[in-house]
Every structure is written in structure tokens, then in C-alpha cells.
Design a protein around this motif. Structure first.
Motif, PDB file in Angstrom:
ATOM      1  N   GLY A   1       0.835  -1.191   0.000  1.00  9.29           N
ATOM      2  CA  GLY A   1       0.000   0.000   0.000  1.00  9.29           C
ATOM      3  C   GLY A   1       0.869   1.240   0.000  1.00  9.29           C
ATOM      4  N   ASN A   2       0.338   2.349   0.516  1.00  5.84           N
ATOM      5  CA  ASN A   2       1.035   3.630   0.479  1.00  5.84           C
ATOM      6  C   ASN A   2       1.456   4.063   1.885  1.00  5.84           C
ATOM      7  N   TYR A   3       2.757   4.291   2.025  1.00  2.70           N
ATOM      8  CA  TYR A   3       3.277   4.893   3.249  1.00  2.70           C
ATOM      9  C   TYR A   3       3.305   6.406   3.043  1.00  2.70           C
ATOM     10  N   VAL A   4       2.950   7.154   4.084  1.00  6.73           N
ATOM     11  CA  VAL A   4       2.918   8.608   3.999  1.00  6.73           C
ATOM     12  C   VAL A   4       3.853   9.189   5.055  1.00  6.73           C
ATOM     13  N   PHE A   5       4.724  10.097   4.619  1.00  5.70           N
ATOM     14  CA  PHE A   5       5.631  10.800   5.515  1.00  5.70           C
ATOM     15  C   PHE A   5       5.222  12.277   5.501  1.00  5.70           C
ATOM     16  N   GLU A   6       4.778  12.780   6.667  1.00  7.33           N
ATOM     17  CA  GLU A   6       4.228  14.135   6.730  1.00  7.33           C
ATOM     18  C   GLU A   6       4.616  14.792   8.044  1.00  7.33           C
ATOM     19  N   ASN A   7       4.413  16.105   8.104  1.00  8.95           N
ATOM     20  CA  ASN A   7       4.700  16.869   9.319  1.00  8.95           C
ATOM     21  C   ASN A   7       3.503  17.729   9.733  1.00  8.95           C
ATOM     22  N   ILE A   8       2.300  17.270   9.426  1.00 11.76           N
ATOM     23  CA  ILE A   8       1.068  18.012   9.755  1.00 11.76           C
ATOM     24  C   ILE A   8       0.818  17.943  11.258  1.00 11.76           C
ATOM     25  N   ASP A   9       0.466  19.050  11.847  1.00 15.07           N
ATOM     26  CA  ASP A   9       0.196  19.105  13.283  1.00 15.07           C
ATOM     27  C   ASP A   9      -1.255  18.678  13.538  1.00 15.07           C
ATOM     28  N   PHE A  10      -1.492  17.356  13.466  1.00 17.02           N
ATOM     29  CA  PHE A  10      -2.850  16.858  13.652  1.00 17.02           C
ATOM     30  C   PHE A  10      -3.360  17.122  15.066  1.00 17.02           C
ATOM     31  N   GLY A  11      -2.451  17.184  16.061  1.00 16.96           N
ATOM     32  CA  GLY A  11      -2.877  17.436  17.436  1.00 16.96           C
ATOM     33  C   GLY A  11      -3.588  18.761  17.577  1.00 16.96           C
ATOM     34  N   SER A  12      -2.984  19.826  17.011  1.00 18.47           N
ATOM     35  CA  SER A  12      -3.600  21.162  17.106  1.00 18.47           C
ATOM     36  C   SER A  12      -4.887  21.226  16.289  1.00 18.47           C
ATOM     37  N   ILE A  13      -4.843  20.661  15.078  1.00 20.45           N
ATOM     38  CA  ILE A  13      -6.023  20.683  14.212  1.00 20.45           C
ATOM     39  C   ILE A  13      -7.197  19.980  14.888  1.00 20.45           C
ATOM     40  N   ASN A  14      -6.970  18.786  15.408  1.00 19.56           N
ATOM     41  CA  ASN A  14      -8.055  18.008  16.010  1.00 19.56           C
ATOM     42  C   ASN A  14      -8.502  18.580  17.350  1.00 19.56           C
ATOM     43  N   GLY A  15      -7.601  19.313  18.010  1.00 17.39           N
ATOM     44  CA  GLY A  15      -8.017  20.013  19.217  1.00 17.39           C
ATOM     45  C   GLY A  15      -9.047  21.085  18.898  1.00 17.39           C
ATOM     46  N   ARG A  16      -8.801  21.816  17.803  1.00 12.19           N
ATOM     47  CA  ARG A  16      -9.766  22.833  17.380  1.00 12.19           C
ATOM     48  C   ARG A  16     -11.059  22.198  16.880  1.00 12.19           C
ATOM     49  N   ARG A  17     -10.939  21.104  16.157  1.00  8.54           N
ATOM     50  CA  ARG A  17     -12.133  20.424  15.629  1.00  8.54           C
ATOM     51  C   ARG A  17     -13.005  19.875  16.755  1.00  8.54           C
ATOM     52  N   ALA A  18     -12.371  19.422  17.830  1.00 14.55           N
ATOM     53  CA  ALA A  18     -13.121  18.873  18.962  1.00 14.55           C
ATOM     54  C   ALA A  18     -13.917  19.941  19.703  1.00 14.55           C
ATOM     55  N   GLN A  19     -13.506  21.203  19.567  1.00 15.05           N
ATOM     56  CA  GLN A  19     -14.181  22.297  20.269  1.00 15.05           C
ATOM     57  C   GLN A  19     -15.387  22.830  19.500  1.00 15.05           C
ATOM     58  N   GLN A  20     -15.571  22.358  18.271  1.00 12.73           N
ATOM     59  CA  GLN A  20     -16.712  22.822  17.483  1.00 12.73           C
ATOM     60  C   GLN A  20     -18.009  22.215  18.014  1.00 12.73           C
ATOM     61  N   VAL A  21     -19.133  22.863  17.703  1.00 16.02           N
ATOM     62  CA  VAL A  21     -20.446  22.364  18.131  1.00 16.02           C
ATOM     63  C   VAL A  21     -21.299  22.084  16.903  1.00 16.02           C
ATOM     64  N   PRO A  22     -21.618  20.787  16.652  1.00 15.48           N
ATOM     65  CA  PRO A  22     -21.122  19.609  17.380  1.00 15.48           C
ATOM     66  C   PRO A  22     -19.661  19.346  17.041  1.00 15.48           C
ATOM     67  N   PRO A  23     -18.958  18.559  17.852  1.00 16.53           N
ATOM     68  CA  PRO A  23     -17.542  18.284  17.594  1.00 16.53           C
ATOM     69  C   PRO A  23     -17.339  17.618  16.234  1.00 16.53           C
TER      70      PRO A  23
END
Length: 418
Positions: free
Chosen positions: A215-237
Motif C-alpha cells: 500500500g502507500n506509506y505517507v511521511f508528513e509533518n502536519i500538526d494533527f494534534g492542534s487541528i483536532n483540538g480545534r475540531r473537537a471544540q466545534q459544536v457539534p464536535p
């Protein structure tokens, strides 16, 4: 397993030879997703029907069940029987499958089909699976079987993984896209900027795809922690964003592009996949953008502060049956729309047509006006005054002919003001 997220509004217009065969607006539209990225809704179909000569819907299981719930089995069959409406049915849902191999994750494009449930077992044929979806919405027995029989007479069944839309299938085309590193990097940047709370990844974005037999291996440096922290604060999450979600957006974009190429005309799906397509094919979006902008401006100018047709129907304030009664009275309005051109502009043509009374001022019209009111006076002089008072009404109503504002003010506006 992850599915494409962040749907809202998109439009794609494409012809296989990259040229439009008609200078007229609102010829043909293909609907795959609603404005919110949810399945195609009855309100979206209604608004498209009012403006376009022909409406075609790509039905997946979600859209099928949504329409069954909103217009009912009989309503959907009546819609499919119309010459200005058609559909194709695909049971497959695009997905990106993620597996763990050693310390890393590997991602593979795929498609899945719901074939049953542990409580009812496996449904082997398309007809049996359609009945299964109907049963889950309370439509059972002979009614479900008869609907399925008639539905399959109207609607062809197509596979996204087959050769109908593209030789080798749409998934294989998406896999080939992953081999273009420059495109993938630009597309991922666009996806992150368009997805809710994705944000600008900055100039240092890294997203590299390594294709292997597993399959496909992906090498990235995206800050998923910050992005998903903001997404979790949305209403609805919002659901957490992952590499698989981003890859699936690339797969959806290739699928939409191939479907748009296959059908031609205006093609409506999500904002995110629209943004991905623009990375390579920005010109292909131009015609649909013109039509959608013209439609939006027209409604805002002619019906200010009023809800959209789609909004009114999907909210339940008006039923689809209510709209169809309005639609049957829109023949002249649609004929006027079909003659509109992007060079003149829809709003300008409407204002000119609504205020055009040049013919009324001609000598021939004045003669008819004189003969009409004069004849009434000769027959009964006591009616001359009344005829004079009603003269303008009859001239505007009879001699001036139909104008588009007659439909907008007399029929559409009351429909939008329940």
C-alpha cells in the motif's frame, strides 16, 4: 477505515473536449452531494429542476435513503418518470483503508458495499439490497418488492470500480494521482486550507507518498494534534482529521473529475474536492461557477430576504409535492431561462424583460387599445368609464404578453412565503 469529510459546496463543469457545446445557461446539471456535503436532498433537486432543463442525480445509498424518507417511494418513482429528471445508482462507497504494518501505517484506496446485517444475513443481489434499505425505513413486503422492480427499470446500476466511467475503474485513476508528488503536495495544501479548522499549513508542509506492494506509506509533518483540538471544540464536535481522510479527499476529487467528464454539464459536489480539482483544472470549474453565481444573484435580487427553495423544502416548511405543483406552472419561466446567455447576465435579462413595454407604445398597440375600449363604449356608453379604468390592466395582461416577473411575483414568491 476513513471516509472523505468536510463536505459543503462544490461545482465542476467539464466537457470531454474541454469546450462547451452551448452558449445557453442552465442546460444540464449532475448532482452527487448536497451543499452541506450530505446526501442529495429533495430541496436540492427541486431548486435544480426549477433552473435547469435536465437534472441527473448520482444516487449512492445515502442519497437513496434520504430521498425515500423525504419524498417517499411513490414520489421518487414519479420523479424518475419525468423526462427532465434521471438518475444512476451506485452502491459503492469510496474509502481509504488503513492497516498497521510493523511500526508504521499503510493506506490503500478501496470501495465498500453494504450487503446486509448480522440480523438478516447477506443480501446477494442489488435488488435484495435495495429491499434491505427499504425495510430499514419501514417499507416492507409487496410494496418494497414492487418499488424495487420499478426503480431498477428507471435507474441503471453502475460500479465506481468498474469500467463504465473509466477503463480500469476510478480507484485506479486515483492511485495514479498519488504518483505525482508535485500535485499531491499542492492538493494537500488546498485540502487543509478548506477543511474546517485545517488552517494554513505554512511553507514547510511535508506530505510524501511512497507506493509499495503493501500500500502507500505517507511521511508528513502536519500538526494533527492542534487541528483536532480545534475540531473537537466545534459544536457539534468534528471527527478527528487523519492521513486517511486527506488521502480519501484525493480519491474523491479524482472520482468527481471522472464523473464530470463522463456526464458533461454542471457537476455539483463538495468544496474540498472542488479545491483539489482546481489545483490542476481550474478552467473546468468556470462554467458551473457562472451558472451558480447567476442563480444565487438572481434569487437575491428578485426575492430579497426570502429563504431558498432547497432550504424551505429540506426544513419541512414546504413539501416536495407542494413544489411539484409550483413546478408544473413554471413552463414559461423555464422557457425564458433556457434562452438566457452568460454574456447578457440573468439579472439584467430579467429586469429588461420585466420592464419591457416598448410594444405597448407602438402605433399598432395604440390602435388595438382604442378599438378595444371604443368598441365597449359603442355597445354600451355607460361602460366607457369602466373600460378606461381597466384599459391598462388588459393591455398589460393580454397585449403585453407573459413576462418572467409574472411567475416570480405571482407564484414563486407566495410559495416561499408560507
Amino acid at each position: 477505515m476513513a471516509f472523505a469529510q468536510g463536505w459543503s459546496t462544490l461545482a465542476v463543469a467539464y466537457k470531454s473536449n474541454s469546450q462547451y457545446h452551448s452558449s445557453q445557461m442552465f442546460e444540464h446539471i449532475v448532482l452527487r452531494r448536497s451543499e452541506a456535503g450530505t446526501p442529495v436532498s429533495a430541496g436540492q433537486i427541486a431548486q435544480a429542476l426549477l433552473f435547469y432543463k435536465k437534472v441527473h442525480v448520482i444516487l449512492d445509498v445515502g442519497s437513496f435513503r434520504t430521498l425515500i424518507g423525504s419524498v417517499g417511494p411513490e414520489g421518487l418513482l414519479a420523479l424518475l418518470a419525468r423526462p427532465d429528471f434521471s438518475a444512476v445508482y451506485s452502491e459503492e462507497t469510496l474509502a481509504t483503508v488503513t492497516n498497521v504494518v510493523g511500526p508504521m501505517k499503510v493506506h490503500t484506496f478501496d470501495a465498500m458495499t453494504v450487503t446486509g446485517h448480522e440480523t438478516v444475513g447477506i443480501r446477494k443481489s442489488t435488488a435484495e439490497r435495495i429491499e434491505f434499505h427499504l425495510n430499514r425505513q419501514g417499507i416492507t413486503g409487496r410494496r418494497a418488492k414492487e418499488f424495487t422492480r420499478r426503480f431498477l427499470q428507471y435507474v441503471p446500476v453502475r460500479k465506481l470500480t468498474g469500467d463504465h466511467f473509466r477503463s480500469g475503474g476510478l480507484i485506479e485513476a486515483a492511485r495514479q494521482d498519488l504518483r505525482d508528488a508535485e500535485y499531491v503536495h499542492a492538493a494537500v495544501r488546498r485540502i487543509l486550507s478548506l477543511l474546517p479548522e485545517g488552517g494554513d499549513p505554512g511553507t514547510g508542509l511535508k506530505f510524501e507518498v511512497l507506493e509499495t506492494e503493501l500500500g502507500n506509506y505517507v511521511f508528513e509533518n502536519i500538526d494533527f494534534g492542534s487541528i483536532n483540538g480545534r475540531r473537537a471544540q466545534q459544536v457539534p464536535p468534528l471527527e478527528p482529521l487523519t492521513v486517511a481522510h486527506i488521502l480519501n479527499q484525493l480519491q474523491e476529487a479524482r472520482t468527481d473529475l471522472e464523473l464530470a467528464a463522463h456526464y458533461g454539464g454542471d457537476f455539483v459536489t463538495s468544496t474540498t474536492t472542488s479545491g483539489v480539482i482546481q489545483v490542476r483544472h481550474e478552467a473546468l470549474l468556470r462554467r458551473t461557477g457562472i451558472n451558480l453565481a447567476a442563480q444565487q444573484t438572481f434569487l437575491e435580487v428578485t426575492l430579497p430576504d426570502m429563504p431558498m427553495i432547497a432550504e424551505l423544502i429540506d426544513s419541512g416548511e414546504r413539501s416536495f409535492a407542494d413544489f411539484m405543483r409550483l413546478y408544473e406552472r413554471s413552463v414559461k419561466f423555464k422557457q425564458w431561462l433556457s434562452a438566457a446567455t452568460p454574456d447578457t447576465g440573468l439579472v439584467r435579462e430579467y429586469l429588461l424583460a420585466a420592464s419591457s413595454q416598448d410594444w405597448i407604445r407602438t402605433s399598432e398597440a395604440k390602435l388595438i387599445r382604442y378599438l378595444f375600449t371604443g368598441a365597449v363604449s359603442l355597445v354600451d356608453p355607460t361602460l366607457g368609464v369602466a373600460a378606461g379604468l381597466t384599459d391598462k390592466f388588459f393591455v398589460d395582461k393580454i397585449f403585453a404578453g407573459w413576462r418572467p416577473n409574472h411567475f416570480v411575483d405571482g407564484k414563486l414568491k407566495p410559495f416561499l412565503s408560507p
